[in-house]
Write an enzyme that holds these catalytic residues in place. Sequence first.
Site, PDB file in Angstrom:
ATOM      1  CG  HIS A 267      -2.055  -0.982   1.083  1.00 28.49           C
ATOM      2  ND1 HIS A 267      -3.321  -0.616   0.712  1.00 28.49           N
ATOM      3  CD2 HIS A 267      -2.087  -2.324   1.240  1.00 28.49           C
ATOM      4  CE1 HIS A 267      -4.099  -1.693   0.663  1.00 28.49           C
ATOM      5  NE2 HIS A 267      -3.369  -2.742   0.979  1.00 28.49           N
TER       6      HIS A 267
ATOM      7  CG  ASP B 260       0.162   9.363   0.509  1.00 25.97           C
ATOM      8  OD1 ASP B 260       0.071   8.191   0.917  1.00 25.97           O
ATOM      9  OD2 ASP B 260      -0.501  10.302   0.977  1.00 25.97           O
TER      10      ASP B 260
HETATM   11  C1  GDG Z   1      -2.110   3.960   3.205  1.00 30.20           C
HETATM   12  C2  GDG Z   1      -1.079   4.606   2.258  1.00 30.20           C
HETATM   13  C3  GDG Z   1      -2.771   4.499   0.417  1.00 30.20           C
HETATM   14  C4  GDG Z   1      -8.182  10.256   7.546  1.00 30.20           C
HETATM   15  N1  GDG Z   1      -8.462  11.034   8.620  1.00 30.20           N
HETATM   16  C5  GDG Z   1      -9.657  10.630   9.065  1.00 30.20           C
HETATM   17  C6  GDG Z   1     -10.109   9.584   8.254  1.00 30.20           C
HETATM   18  N2  GDG Z   1      -9.188   9.379   7.332  1.00 30.20           N
HETATM   19  C7  GDG Z   1      -9.339   8.379   6.252  1.00 30.20           C
HETATM   20  C8  GDG Z   1      -9.413   9.012   4.901  1.00 30.20           C
HETATM   21  C9  GDG Z   1      -8.952   7.881   4.008  1.00 30.20           C
HETATM   22  C10 GDG Z   1      -7.962   7.150   4.898  1.00 30.20           C
HETATM   23  O1  GDG Z   1      -8.227   7.507   6.237  1.00 30.20           O
HETATM   24  C11 GDG Z   1      -6.536   7.590   4.619  1.00 30.20           C
HETATM   25  O2  GDG Z   1      -6.113   6.996   3.456  1.00 30.20           O
HETATM   26  P1  GDG Z   1      -4.870   7.580   2.660  1.00 30.20           P
HETATM   27  O3  GDG Z   1      -4.810   6.853   1.382  1.00 30.20           O
HETATM   28  O4  GDG Z   1      -5.041   9.036   2.478  1.00 30.20           O
HETATM   29  O5  GDG Z   1      -3.581   7.369   3.574  1.00 30.20           O
HETATM   30  P2  GDG Z   1      -2.965   6.257   4.604  1.00 30.20           P
HETATM   31  O6  GDG Z   1      -3.751   6.143   5.847  1.00 30.20           O
HETATM   32  O7  GDG Z   1      -1.544   6.672   4.805  1.00 30.20           O
HETATM   33  O8  GDG Z   1      -3.039   4.864   3.805  1.00 30.20           O
HETATM   34  C12 GDG Z   1      -1.783   5.409   1.173  1.00 30.20           C
HETATM   35  C13 GDG Z   1      -3.680   3.769   1.394  1.00 30.20           C
HETATM   36  O9  GDG Z   1      -2.926   3.070   2.378  1.00 30.20           O
HETATM   37  C14 GDG Z   1      -4.566   2.751   0.661  1.00 30.20           C
HETATM   38  O10 GDG Z   1      -3.799   1.849  -0.094  1.00 30.20           O
HETATM   39  O11 GDG Z   1      -3.548   5.317  -0.434  1.00 30.20           O
HETATM   40  O12 GDG Z   1      -0.840   5.939   0.261  1.00 30.20           O
HETATM   41  O13 GDG Z   1      -0.184   5.441   2.985  1.00 30.20           O
HETATM   42  O14 GDG Z   1      -9.985   7.000   3.697  1.00 30.20           O
HETATM   43  O15 GDG Z   1     -10.718   9.458   4.657  1.00 30.20           O
HETATM   44  N3  GDG Z   1     -11.269   8.943   8.438  1.00 30.20           N
HETATM   45  C15 GDG Z   1     -12.038   9.345   9.476  1.00 30.20           C
HETATM   46  N4  GDG Z   1     -11.670  10.364  10.296  1.00 30.20           N
HETATM   47  C16 GDG Z   1     -10.483  11.031  10.139  1.00 30.20           C
HETATM   48  O16 GDG Z   1     -10.179  11.950  10.901  1.00 30.20           O
HETATM   49  N5  GDG Z   1     -13.197   8.733   9.691  1.00 30.20           N
END
Ligand code: GDG
Length: 467
Positions: free
Chosen positions: A155, A363
Amino acid sequence: MSRLVVVSNRIADPRKTAAGGLAVALGEVLNNTGGMWFGWSGKIVDAAEGDDVQFEQAGPVRLATVHLSQVDHDAFYLGYSNGVLWPVFHYRLDLADFDAGYIAGYRRVNQLFARKLLPLLKPDDVLWVHDYHLIPLAAELRALGCQQRIGFFLHIPLPPPLILAAIPGHDWLIRALFAYDLVGFQSRTDLEHFERYVETEAHAQALEDGRWRAFGRTVKAGAFPIGIDVQEFDQLTHAPEAMEMYERMKREYSRRKLLVGVDRLDYSKGLPQRMRAFREFLQKNPDLRQSATLIQIASPSRENVSAYTDLLHELESLCGAINGNFGELDWMPVRYIHRTVARARLPGLFRASRVALVTPLRDGMNLVAKEYLAAQNADDPGVLILSRFAGAAEQLKEALLVNPYDTENTAAAILLALQMPVEERRNRHQAMMRTIRAYDVHWWCDSFLDALAETDAEESGASWLRL
Ligand code: GDG
């Protein structure tokens, strides 16, 4: 149809909204095949309490978890996974803690997972292992005689060979990937890094169709950019909780445009750089000052790792200084919230925001970028400012792409975004929606599992050198 067995460090109950789109999508495939999800329970127990597998039934899906001891958790999770692999894979060698003791804990937990999982498997199961915590899992399973097809998806990014080579034992780590039948990455860039590494460091032989041969094994490697469940997010956007949030934000900020950032509080997300860019924007555009407010949600993450505490202090001090220097009695430029916001409310916040700042330093993909787009009103959509170093930038070419290290350039993008005419906003949004619909999370699941089903298990599983 073979049963799907998903393995990841943490598991989620796919029936719960809070679990997020990924869990929902995996849950769907797991539901269809009466599958099993195996991982750590999240509990740390006394070694004496044992490591029996705990079972729970979530509809047709079996959730199977094991507890970890404090020692294993510290070395495996805090130490090797988040103190070595996370920083190095995000190009942050300066933050890596190469403590020699961590790797033994990392192996121990992967061996524990393999030992506990193997007896639960059926001969024609298909296994899908997720993320950097579990790179050697297939090798450990194979060492115990596991013959099933196993796929792995990373990921997070894979860095260029020379950065990867800084990890003591990097050759062991990459060799372990050859125990899988299919290895999936988020982007073409990550895939190229893998290809260059195995060619130069492991002298692997390139075969047809993205297959590589080394260590007496053949592994297929591909890029499978992860998406979101656009339909699910659209429903969430129109559900009462999100609509209420939207109305509230619109009322509260009726005289101003909102900019939004939603990230885990992690150094890969470029939060201090983002704040500096916003400060630069405020400095350069005094006439626009009171017309924009940045809401930054930074949800708490890995708070017992020291690099995260430093980041927390830096961010608090930057936000405080910006508000202190630019704020007025009736306007604060930054609203910084160090809490997790309920998932059901996020789409409302996204929809009410004219601009999203998604500016990670590195990322794997970044799902927030896609969620922001999916939550917009297509007739009057907001603008996505996206770091060129997010995996998502390979797909979302119509975003305003920025270099997050370049404060002036990002500040200029903020100005451009706030002043962008509706016609241009619509065109960009439409084009990006086409992409995120075509490459949604179901496409990701299906294309990965189809590619895994097409691998030649006989060829790749013929022999396995012990790690
Ligand atoms: C890893 C990889 C890759 C965030 N703050 C809150 C919240 N979130 C949710 C977002 C989104 C998820 O968490 C974050 O996903 P991301 O993709 O932005 O980043 P990572 O957590 O680092 O995830 C990344 C991912 O895996 C999937 O393969 O894209 O590159 O690092 O869904 O909305 N959700 C809630 N409250 C928050 O305050 N409910």
